[in-house]
Design a protein around this motif. Structure first.
Motif, PDB file in Angstrom:
ATOM      1  N   ALA A 140       8.342  87.676  31.057  1.00 26.28           N
ATOM      2  CA  ALA A 140       8.446  86.943  29.525  1.00 26.28           C
ATOM      3  C   ALA A 140       7.662  86.088  30.296  1.00 26.28           C
ATOM      4  O   ALA A 140       6.915  85.567  29.202  1.00 26.28           O
ATOM      5  CB  ALA A 140       9.752  86.321  30.061  1.00 26.28           C
ATOM      6  N   SER A 141       6.389  85.640  31.587  1.00 25.11           N
ATOM      7  CA  SER A 141       5.610  84.591  31.049  1.00 25.11           C
ATOM      8  C   SER A 141       4.330  85.263  30.397  1.00 25.11           C
ATOM      9  O   SER A 141       3.894  84.217  29.804  1.00 25.11           O
ATOM     10  CB  SER A 141       5.799  83.944  32.978  1.00 25.11           C
ATOM     11  OG  SER A 141       5.307  85.493  33.682  1.00 25.11           O
ATOM     12  N   GLY A 157      -4.256  86.779  22.335  1.00 26.63           N
ATOM     13  CA  GLY A 157      -3.881  85.053  21.799  1.00 26.63           C
ATOM     14  C   GLY A 157      -2.801  85.030  22.732  1.00 26.63           C
ATOM     15  O   GLY A 157      -1.835  83.667  21.852  1.00 26.63           O
ATOM     16  N   THR A 158      -2.122  86.171  24.268  1.00 27.85           N
ATOM     17  CA  THR A 158      -0.588  85.631  24.551  1.00 27.85           C
ATOM     18  C   THR A 158      -1.294  84.345  25.188  1.00 27.85           C
ATOM     19  O   THR A 158      -2.207  84.576  25.627  1.00 27.85           O
ATOM     20  CB  THR A 158      -0.740  86.944  25.108  1.00 27.85           C
ATOM     21  OG1 THR A 158      -1.015  87.299  25.487  1.00 27.85           O
ATOM     22  CG2 THR A 158       0.047  88.009  23.833  1.00 27.85           C
ATOM     23  N   LYS A 159       0.344  83.359  25.203  1.00 28.96           N
ATOM     24  CA  LYS A 159       0.197  82.494  26.756  1.00 28.96           C
ATOM     25  C   LYS A 159       0.962  82.443  27.468  1.00 28.96           C
ATOM     26  O   LYS A 159       2.509  82.742  26.893  1.00 28.96           O
ATOM     27  CB  LYS A 159       0.322  80.668  25.533  1.00 28.96           C
ATOM     28  CG  LYS A 159      -1.527  81.537  24.577  1.00 28.96           C
ATOM     29  CD  LYS A 159      -2.088  80.587  24.816  1.00 28.96           C
ATOM     30  CE  LYS A 159      -3.587  80.057  23.588  1.00 28.96           C
ATOM     31  NZ  LYS A 159      -4.230  81.407  24.372  1.00 28.96           N
ATOM     32  N   ASN A 160       1.500  82.117  28.371  1.00 24.65           N
ATOM     33  CA  ASN A 160       2.553  81.531  29.324  1.00 24.65           C
ATOM     34  C   ASN A 160       3.379  80.668  28.970  1.00 24.65           C
ATOM     35  O   ASN A 160       2.062  79.838  27.582  1.00 24.65           O
ATOM     36  CB  ASN A 160       1.805  81.150  30.811  1.00 24.65           C
ATOM     37  CG  ASN A 160       0.954  80.472  30.874  1.00 24.65           C
ATOM     38  OD1 ASN A 160       0.908  79.519  30.568  1.00 24.65           O
ATOM     39  ND2 ASN A 160       0.288  80.534  32.538  1.00 24.65           N
ATOM     40  N   SER A 161       3.398  79.840  29.360  1.00 27.83           N
ATOM     41  CA  SER A 161       4.293  78.082  29.348  1.00 27.83           C
ATOM     42  C   SER A 161       3.277  77.254  29.686  1.00 27.83           C
ATOM     43  O   SER A 161       3.616  76.141  28.133  1.00 27.83           O
ATOM     44  CB  SER A 161       5.388  78.901  29.989  1.00 27.83           C
ATOM     45  OG  SER A 161       5.653  78.301  31.160  1.00 27.83           O
ATOM     46  N   ASP A 162       2.605  77.358  30.482  1.00 26.40           N
ATOM     47  CA  ASP A 162       1.473  76.114  30.228  1.00 26.40           C
ATOM     48  C   ASP A 162       0.724  76.129  29.384  1.00 26.40           C
ATOM     49  O   ASP A 162      -1.026  75.182  29.063  1.00 26.40           O
ATOM     50  CB  ASP A 162       0.983  76.015  31.220  1.00 26.40           C
ATOM     51  CG  ASP A 162       1.658  75.777  32.855  1.00 26.40           C
ATOM     52  OD1 ASP A 162       2.331  74.776  32.175  1.00 26.40           O
ATOM     53  OD2 ASP A 162       1.500  76.578  33.447  1.00 26.40           O
ATOM     54  N   GLY A 163       0.500  77.660  28.009  1.00 26.03           N
ATOM     55  CA  GLY A 163      -0.569  77.488  27.229  1.00 26.03           C
ATOM     56  C   GLY A 163      -1.953  78.380  27.819  1.00 26.03           C
ATOM     57  O   GLY A 163      -2.792  77.980  26.589  1.00 26.03           O
TER      58      GLY A 163
END
Ligand code: CA
Length: 644
Positions: A140-141, A157-163
């Motif tokens: 999911a990250s 443009g996809t990001k993890n939870s830290d952007g």
């Protein structure tokens, strides 16, 4: 044995007003074509007798537009009838149990006719990133909507939870030139009717060689969808400047009893020892590439992927199961499409093959296979220790007397007067790597072999290994996530890590993008090394002669230190001279430099194309670290430079 058929019209040759079906089945006494409305269930809407044609072929022609019609053949041999999928089928229903007639032009995504392979001048320019379709986006990250699908590669443009960037943006940012996909043709062990349930397999269990894997598509029931979506993936990677290599597994099939090869022409496609099937693949069977129609099948398949899907290279699983003549036929057929298409593989077998070693595409026979590469397991084991002994140590993690093995890797496995005898005749033949999908990840290997060392020390080892890899001559290859200290944890293994995660869950296999924040400096280090490699053709020499002439190893160094210079402007680069130093000792070493001022571009902490400082006379190289210095490069950027 049988007369081979040389035509290029095997399969279902589609046009708007008719489809020609042609199958090579010389031992059959009867063949019928079954047409179905769907890819699974129901009875045939039509069953049509096929006529015997030339050279063991059977054929029939059906009028009308058959796009989207599913089909099989009923092949009768020795009084027994098998229903089979066409070996040349281009599309299939769910789980690949029926072929589908397909209008391939209609599956092209918008603009696919303008899709071009990103520039690649020489094979040695390649930096390959090995990734499994599902691993990229199953966690999911990843922030990727099409989790586990081909389309996951199309999302920017996809990001993890830290952007921080994930997916294709991350790969592009690293600067690699190629991705290498684990098997993405249709394989057997993931049930495509249950894609809502998490299932995982590497895919080394081939079912249909010319059809994409259904579980990676958004609709495995509609044969056109997987074709379109795989093309969209290739197109997206290409438009981001990344080439796409495929892992191909022609050396064995999932099994024999249910194999379309076996059911179509019994025992033709497999090697036997007396009455037993030979098992060079270690998977219960081995195919017979030396037979005309198996060789043709392999050649036709790679040419099809290269032309229809614009695939840029092929990694042959257990390449040495195949014969040299077949591999050379693959090379020359792909040269006709585009000579920059890569061909390389594992130059070994799992067990003994039923053809003589002199004919096998072994690493030791690379001199007979121009334009084909082999994985350099010598440098792999030299850097981090033998893969078959978890505790064994290599150069970076405390192994001793590894200097000569590192030199062998530095020169790309070609003959060099200061290194051990090589097996490559050109550096393009050496696919250098530290780890791949097989065995422990680099980070897990270090956790096991160096359990008493601190995390900081193991990170130094990882960085030193990456520096050896990305400065060595040849082709650079690494497993996705090495730059993020990828780990494959296992609850059931003694070591706590999974060394054969072929069917392990996503929790083991997936890329954990949320780790990225903690390892940003390591990602930056890999990125810097790749940028340096790209900026300096001296690290990407194209001939063994240049390597012999331009690389000189330093003498009189302390133990566990390797140092060399590259001079004479190979590949017409601007840098007059490069010096590379690897120090595997637990303390800093002082190394004498050739005369003049040197700019440091890589040290224990940072890597890149800009100068980190200048030195002359000698330099101190930190414990367990690499240093790369440049002299006389007029284009070099000097930022905050202090003359030492
Ligand atoms: Ca499948």
């Amino acid at each position: 044995m049988f007369e081979a058929y040389e035509g290029n019209d095997l399969g279902a040759v589609y046009s708007k007003d008719k489809t020609l079906f042609k199958l090579w089945a010389p031992t059959a006494t009867d063949v019928k074509l079954n047409l179905y409305e769907n890819g699974d269930g129901g009875i045939p809407i039509n069953t049509v007798p096929m006529a015997a044609g030339e050279k063991g072929t059977w054929y029939c022609e059906r009028k009308g537009d058959l796009n989207g019609v599913y089909y099989t053949y009923s092949v009768t041999t020795g009084g027994r009838t098998n229903e089979v999928v066409d070996l040349y089928a281009r599309a299939a229903g769910v789980n690949g149990d029926r072929g589908m007639v397909i209008d391939l032009d209609a599956t092209d995504p918008y603009g696919f006719e303008n899709d071009v392979r990103p520039a690649l001048k020489n094979t040695t320019d390649a930096v390959i990133y090995e990734i499994h379709v599902r691993d990229l986006s199953s966690d999911a990250s990843s922030g990727i909507v099409y989790a586990g699908k081909f389309l996951g590669f199309t999302e920017t443009g996809t990001k993890n939870s830290d952007g921080l960037s994930t997916g294709i943006d991350h790969i592009k940012d690293l600067g690699v030139t190629h991705v290498q996909l684990l098997p993405s043709f249709d394989y057997a062990t993931v049930d495509e009717t249950k894609t809502d349930t998490a299932q995982f397999n590497w895919g080394y269990d081939p079912k249909n060689y010319n059809i994409p894997e259904g579980s990676y598509s958004t609709d495995p029931y509609n044969g056109a969808v997987r074709v379109n979506e795989m093309k969209r993936m290739v197109q997206a990677l290409h438009s981001n400047g990344i080439r796409v290599n495929m892992d191909v597994v022609f050396n064995h099939t999932y099994d024999i009893e249910n194999s379309w090869f076996q059911k179509t022409v019994p025992d033709y496609y497999y090697r036997k020892n007396k009455d037993k099937y030979s098992n060079a693949s270690g998977c219960g069977n081995e195919t017979a590439s030396e037979r005309a129609m198996m060789r043709k099948y392999i050649v036709d398949s790679v040419v099809y992927w290269a032309t229809e899907y614009h695939i840029d290279g092929f990694r042959f699983d257990l390449m040495a199961v195949h014969d040299i003549e077949t591999m050379n036929a693959v090379r020359s057929a792909l040269d006709e499409v585009d000579p920059t298409i890569m061909v390389y593989g594992e130059g070994w077998t799992a067990e003994k093959a039923a053809i003589p070693k002199s004919k096998q595409a072994l690493k030791s026979n690379m001199a007979k296979m121009k334009g084909i590469g082999a994985f350099n397991d010598d440098i792999r084991d030299a850097i981090k220790g033998n893969v078959f002994d978890a505790l064994d140590k290599g150069f970076v993690n405390g192994g001793r007397n590894m200097e000569e093995s590192i030199k062998f890797g530095v020169v790309g496995a070609v003959y060099h007067p200061q290194a051990a005898a090589g097996w490559a005749v050109s550096p393009s033949q050496s696919i250098n790597y530290i780890s791949c999908h097989d065995n422990f990840t680099f980070w897990d290997k270090l956790a096991i072999s160096n359990a008493d060392d601190s995390k900081e020390t193991r990170i130094r080892m990882n960085k030193l290994g990456s520096a050896v890899l990305l400065t060595s001559q040849g082709v650079a290859f690494f497993q996705a996530g090495e730059e993020m200290l990828r780990s494959k944890p296992s609850d059931i293994s003694d070591t706590g890590f999974d060394e054969n995660s072929y069917n392990s869950p996503d929790s083991t296999n997936s890329i954990k993008w949320d780790n990225k924040a903690d390892v940003r400096d390591i990602c930056e280090y890999y990125k810097g090394l790749i940028a340096f490699r790209k900026a300096h053709g001296a690290l990407r020499m194209t001939t063994a002669a240049d390597i012999r002439n331009d690389i000189v190893f330093a003498d009189g160094l302390e133990a566990n230190v390797v140092a060399y210079t590259i001079s004479n402007k190979p590949n017409n680069e601007t840098a007059d001279k490069i010096m590379v130093i690897f120090n595997a000792n637990r303390s800093a070493v002082n190394v004498t430099l050739p005369s003049g001022v040197w700019d440091i571009c890589v040290n224990a902490v940072k890597a890149g194309t800009a100068s980190l400082g200048t030195v002359r006379g000698s330099v101190s190289v930190d414990a367990v670290s690499a240093m790369v210095l440049v002299q006389g490069d007029i284009d070099l950027k000097r930022e905050n430079v202090t003359i030492v």
